[in-house]
Design a protein around this motif. Structure first.
Motif, PDB file in Angstrom:
ATOM      1  N   PRO A   2       0.822  -1.212   0.000  1.00 12.53           N
ATOM      2  CA  PRO A   2       0.000   0.000   0.000  1.00 12.53           C
ATOM      3  C   PRO A   2       0.859   1.266   0.000  1.00 12.53           C
ATOM      4  N   ALA A  58       3.520  10.401  -2.610  1.00  9.81           N
ATOM      5  CA  ALA A  58       3.062   9.041  -2.323  1.00  9.81           C
ATOM      6  C   ALA A  58       4.290   8.146  -2.345  1.00  9.81           C
ATOM      7  N   GLU A  60       6.047   4.226  -1.736  1.00  9.58           N
ATOM      8  CA  GLU A  60       5.889   2.780  -1.715  1.00  9.58           C
ATOM      9  C   GLU A  60       7.201   2.230  -1.170  1.00  9.58           C
ATOM     10  N   GLY A  99      -2.447   0.796 -10.680  1.00  2.90           N
ATOM     11  CA  GLY A  99      -3.476   1.234  -9.745  1.00  2.90           C
ATOM     12  C   GLY A  99      -3.047   2.321  -8.779  1.00  2.90           C
ATOM     13  N   LEU A 100      -1.797   2.769  -8.874  1.00  2.00           N
ATOM     14  CA  LEU A 100      -1.312   3.777  -7.935  1.00  2.00           C
ATOM     15  C   LEU A 100      -2.014   5.121  -8.124  1.00  2.00           C
ATOM     16  N   GLY A 102      -5.074   5.686  -9.168  1.00  2.00           N
ATOM     17  CA  GLY A 102      -6.401   5.599  -8.568  1.00  2.00           C
ATOM     18  C   GLY A 102      -6.347   5.701  -7.055  1.00  2.00           C
ATOM     19  N   GLU A 103      -5.363   5.032  -6.457  1.00  2.00           N
ATOM     20  CA  GLU A 103      -5.203   5.092  -5.004  1.00  2.00           C
ATOM     21  C   GLU A 103      -4.859   6.515  -4.560  1.00  2.00           C
ATOM     22  N   GLU A 106      -8.076   8.667  -4.911  1.00  3.38           N
ATOM     23  CA  GLU A 106      -9.028   8.352  -3.840  1.00  3.38           C
ATOM     24  C   GLU A 106      -8.595   9.022  -2.541  1.00  3.38           C
ATOM     25  N   TRP A 107      -7.300   8.971  -2.252  1.00  2.53           N
ATOM     26  CA  TRP A 107      -6.776   9.606  -1.041  1.00  2.53           C
ATOM     27  C   TRP A 107      -7.018  11.114  -1.090  1.00  2.53           C
TER      28      TRP A 107
END
Length: 151
Positions: A2, A58, A60, A99-100, A102-103, A106-107
């Motif tokens: 995540p 962001a 990872e 998908g990063l 989109g994540e 969303e955040w």
């Protein structure tokens, strides 16, 4: 793994500029990033000092893989409701399609909700058709025509 999100630090400026430069719609349309440029540093300090602006990275596993900026804008229309403006959304080229994005979005949208925004808006270069499809999959609608005036 995540993603974790945090406000950018001054030490992140070079990475953020690199991500922005890599994400330019057409090569040569964005000036080569200069992380030590006094105007760049001043802009970073202004963003960091203003609670209505957030420059986010962001990560990872401790590696910055994306960035975005959120601006919270008060307005008289819509009975004084606030808007969230999301800008400069970029993912490392080698991490796209996982998908990063989109994540991250969303955040960011959740942060807008927390601030009481009634609307989230963004702009995207007309040449970034993949980005347009991405935003539409997230529920964004093409509702206005954006314009800019370089001064």
């Amino acid at each position: 793994m995540p993603l974790t999100f945090r406000d950018a630090a001054r030490a992140d400026i070079a990475t953020i500029l690199t991500l922005s430069f890599e994400g330019a719609a057409t090569p040569g349309t964005v000036e080569t990033p200069e992380p030590d440029n006094p105007a760049t540093l001043s802009a970073f300090e202004a963003i960091a000092a203003d609670p209505n602006h957030r420059l986010i990275v962001a990560e990872e596993d401790g590696l910055i893989v994306g960035t975005l900026q959120i601006s919270f804008i008060p307005g008289l229309s819509r009975n004084g409701q606030w808007r969230g403006q999301i800008e400069n959304v970029h993912i490392r080229a080698d991490r796209r399609g996982n998908g990063l994005g989109g994540e991250m979005m969303e955040w960011a949208i959740a942060r807008c909700r927390e601030r009481g925004c009634a609307l989230v808006q963004l702009t995207s270069n007309k040449l970034r058709t993949d980005a347009h499809r991405f935003y539409e999959r997230l529920g964004f609608e093409r509702s206005h025509e954006g314009m800019k005036l370089k001064i």
